[in-house]
Design a protein around this motif. Structure first.
Motif, short mmCIF file in Angstrom:
data_model
loop_
_atom_site.label_atom_id
_atom_site.label_comp_id
_atom_site.label_asym_id
_atom_site.label_seq_id
_atom_site.Cartn_x
_atom_site.Cartn_y
_atom_site.Cartn_z
N ALA A 144 54.03 42.95 42.69
CA ALA A 144 52.69 42.64 43.18
C ALA A 144 51.65 42.98 42.12
CB ALA A 144 52.41 43.44 44.46
N ASN A 145 50.71 42.06 41.91
CA ASN A 145 49.67 42.34 40.92
C ASN A 145 48.37 41.63 41.27
OD1 ASN A 145 50.46 39.96 38.31
ND2 ASN A 145 51.30 40.00 40.34
N ILE A 146 47.29 42.21 40.74
CA ILE A 146 45.95 41.67 40.94
C ILE A 146 45.54 40.92 39.68
CG2 ILE A 146 43.51 42.30 41.24
CD1 ILE A 146 45.14 42.53 43.78
N LEU A 147 44.88 39.80 39.85
CA LEU A 147 44.55 38.92 38.73
C LEU A 147 43.94 39.66 37.55
CD1 LEU A 147 44.25 36.03 37.60
CD2 LEU A 147 42.03 35.91 38.76
N GLU A 148 42.90 40.44 37.78
CA GLU A 148 42.16 41.05 36.67
C GLU A 148 42.96 42.14 35.94
OE1 GLU A 148 39.39 39.11 39.41
OE2 GLU A 148 40.98 40.61 39.71
N SER A 149 43.90 42.77 36.62
CA SER A 149 44.62 43.90 36.02
C SER A 149 46.10 43.61 35.78
CB SER A 149 44.50 45.14 36.92
OG SER A 149 45.03 44.88 38.21
N ARG A 150 46.49 42.34 35.85
CA ARG A 150 47.92 41.99 35.80
C ARG A 150 48.58 42.35 34.48
NH1 ARG A 150 44.93 37.68 34.53
NH2 ARG A 150 45.66 36.20 32.94
N ARG A 151 47.79 42.48 33.41
CA ARG A 151 48.36 42.81 32.10
C ARG A 151 48.62 44.30 31.93
NH1 ARG A 151 47.11 38.64 28.32
NH2 ARG A 151 47.58 36.67 29.39
N LEU A 164 47.09 42.73 49.11
CA LEU A 164 48.22 42.58 48.20
C LEU A 164 49.53 43.14 48.76
CD1 LEU A 164 49.25 41.70 45.41
CD2 LEU A 164 48.58 43.97 44.56
N ILE A 165 49.52 44.38 49.20
CA ILE A 165 50.75 45.01 49.68
C ILE A 165 51.22 44.36 50.98
CG2 ILE A 165 51.81 47.17 50.42
CD1 ILE A 165 51.17 46.98 47.44
N GLU A 166 50.28 44.07 51.87
CA GLU A 166 50.64 43.42 53.13
C GLU A 166 51.31 42.08 52.88
OE1 GLU A 166 48.55 41.59 57.19
OE2 GLU A 166 47.33 42.59 55.67
N LYS A 167 50.75 41.28 51.97
CA LYS A 167 51.34 39.98 51.64
C LYS A 167 52.73 40.15 51.03
CE LYS A 167 48.18 36.76 52.56
NZ LYS A 167 48.45 35.53 53.33
N SER A 168 52.89 41.15 50.20
CA SER A 168 54.19 41.40 49.57
C SER A 168 55.24 41.79 50.60
CB SER A 168 54.06 42.51 48.52
OG SER A 168 53.13 42.14 47.52
N ARG A 169 54.87 42.65 51.53
CA ARG A 169 55.82 43.07 52.57
C ARG A 169 56.14 41.90 53.51
NH1 ARG A 169 57.57 47.69 51.92
NH2 ARG A 169 56.42 49.41 50.96
N GLU A 216 47.41 38.18 43.64
CA GLU A 216 46.26 38.04 44.54
C GLU A 216 44.99 38.42 43.79
OE1 GLU A 216 46.21 36.72 47.43
OE2 GLU A 216 48.31 36.73 48.04
N THR A 217 43.86 38.01 44.35
CA THR A 217 42.56 38.44 43.82
C THR A 217 41.93 39.51 44.70
OG1 THR A 217 41.47 36.63 45.00
CG2 THR A 217 42.14 36.22 42.72
N ASP A 218 42.46 39.69 45.90
CA ASP A 218 41.94 40.69 46.85
C ASP A 218 42.95 41.83 46.97
OD1 ASP A 218 40.97 42.21 48.92
OD2 ASP A 218 40.84 40.56 50.36
N PRO A 219 42.65 43.01 46.42
CA PRO A 219 43.61 44.13 46.48
C PRO A 219 43.88 44.62 47.89
CG PRO A 219 41.49 44.87 45.59
CD PRO A 219 41.42 43.38 45.67
N LEU A 220 43.00 44.30 48.83
CA LEU A 220 43.18 44.79 50.20
C LEU A 220 44.33 44.11 50.92
CD1 LEU A 220 39.45 45.07 51.33
CD2 LEU A 220 40.95 46.89 50.46
#
Length: 303
Positions: free
Chosen positions: A249-256, A231-236, A225-229
């Protein structure tokens, strides 16, 4: 055409089944790693396609780590995406040519320039070891429909091996496509003006995989996702809907450098420190190590 694709998928299914049986007989667990993006054609005789940004790096690195951890890995990957161990090579172009040199003959030969490819020797050794022990089975796809057919074929081939199989679904699969019945036959003409496209939702393969194709397997999906708010809800929501075991679960900018491992009962952040980043540690090393332990617990519960 459809019959030829079905025949090709059936051949892959048999190939994977034979390979997986040999892995299990040698005492290995088996992992199916999907990797890279999918190509969605806009025309039946396609000139134009829709793509995503995925390079396949995460899948390739994870495949290396899983082989090192003792798994036999079936690597279902996008053609020309990152490949295990080969990713240490420079991309085609000047960087690759500059890393090579001509050695004097007779006859002349080509070699890597000293110091140009410090990671090549250990990568080549690891690849040769995997090849000699048959621990890596490579299967390529390009278009979305090809990927979906091969995922089904490989899942069916691996189903008999039960909880010892891990599905590591790292491929970036398109959410949208144009059904063949709705595609124009020929190249879309720019002379016709602005382009408007209606795309349909791609059928979700995670549900039949978990419920029908390989119901005893350990299944991991990835959520970017690009929106951290959210991310967890979508994963669950994904875990609740598909009833598989893990979402990475990961955010685009910090996925590495960081991910969150989400299960029905927990969420576990994994991240690299500044020191680890400087040392060249990759987040996939931590992901695979953690998931290997989760797979062991999953297998123990099935006994």
């Amino acid at each position: 055409m459809a019959a030829a694709k079905e025949e090709a998928a059936a051949a892959v299914e048999e190939r994977v089944r034979v390979w997986a049986a040999a892995q299990v007989a040698s005492g290995r667990r088996v992992a199916l790693v999907t990797s890279g993006g999918t190509q969605v054609p806009l025309e039946a005789r396609a000139v134009r396609f829709l793509e995503n940004f995925s390079s396949g790096r995460r899948g390739a690195v994870s495949a290396e780590r899983l082989v090192s951890a003792g798994y036999g890995v079936c690597f279902l990957h996008r053609a020309r995406s990152a490949f295990p161990w080969a990713r240490v090579l420079p991309p085609p172009g000047p960087a690759l040519l500059d890393a090579l040199c001509i050695t004097p003959g007779p006859p002349p030969a080509v070699a890597a320039s000293p110091g140009a490819l410090p990671a090549l020797l250990p990568a080549l050794r690891a690849y040769r070891q995997a090849a000699e022990t048959n621990a890596l089975l490579s299967i390529e796809f390009t278009e979305l429909n090809e990927y979906l057919a091969l995922l089904r074929a490989t899942a069916r081939a691996l189903a008999p091996f039960g909880s010892g199989v891990m599905f590591y679904l790292a491929a970036a699969v398109s959410d949208f496509y144009i059904p063949a019945s709705e595609m124009p036959e020929h190249k879309i003409q720019s002379s016709e003006g602005a382009l408007q496209i209606t795309m349909r939702m791609v059928p979700k393969m995670l549900s039949p995989l978990v419920k029908e194709w390989a119901p005893e397997a350990f299944v991991i999906s990835f959520k970017l996702e690009t929106d951290p708010l959210i991310l967890i809800e979508k994963s669950r929501q994904a875990l609740e809907k598909y009833r598989h075991q893990v979402v990475v679960a990961n955010i685009l900018e910090s996925r590495r450098t960081s991910v969150i491992i989400v299960t029905k009962d927990s969420q576990t952040p994994l991240s690299l420190s500044e020191e680890e980043i400087a040392q060249g540690v990759e987040i996939e090393e931590k992901i695979v190590s953690y998931l290997q332990g989760q797979h062991t617990l999953f297998m123990d519960k099935k006994l």
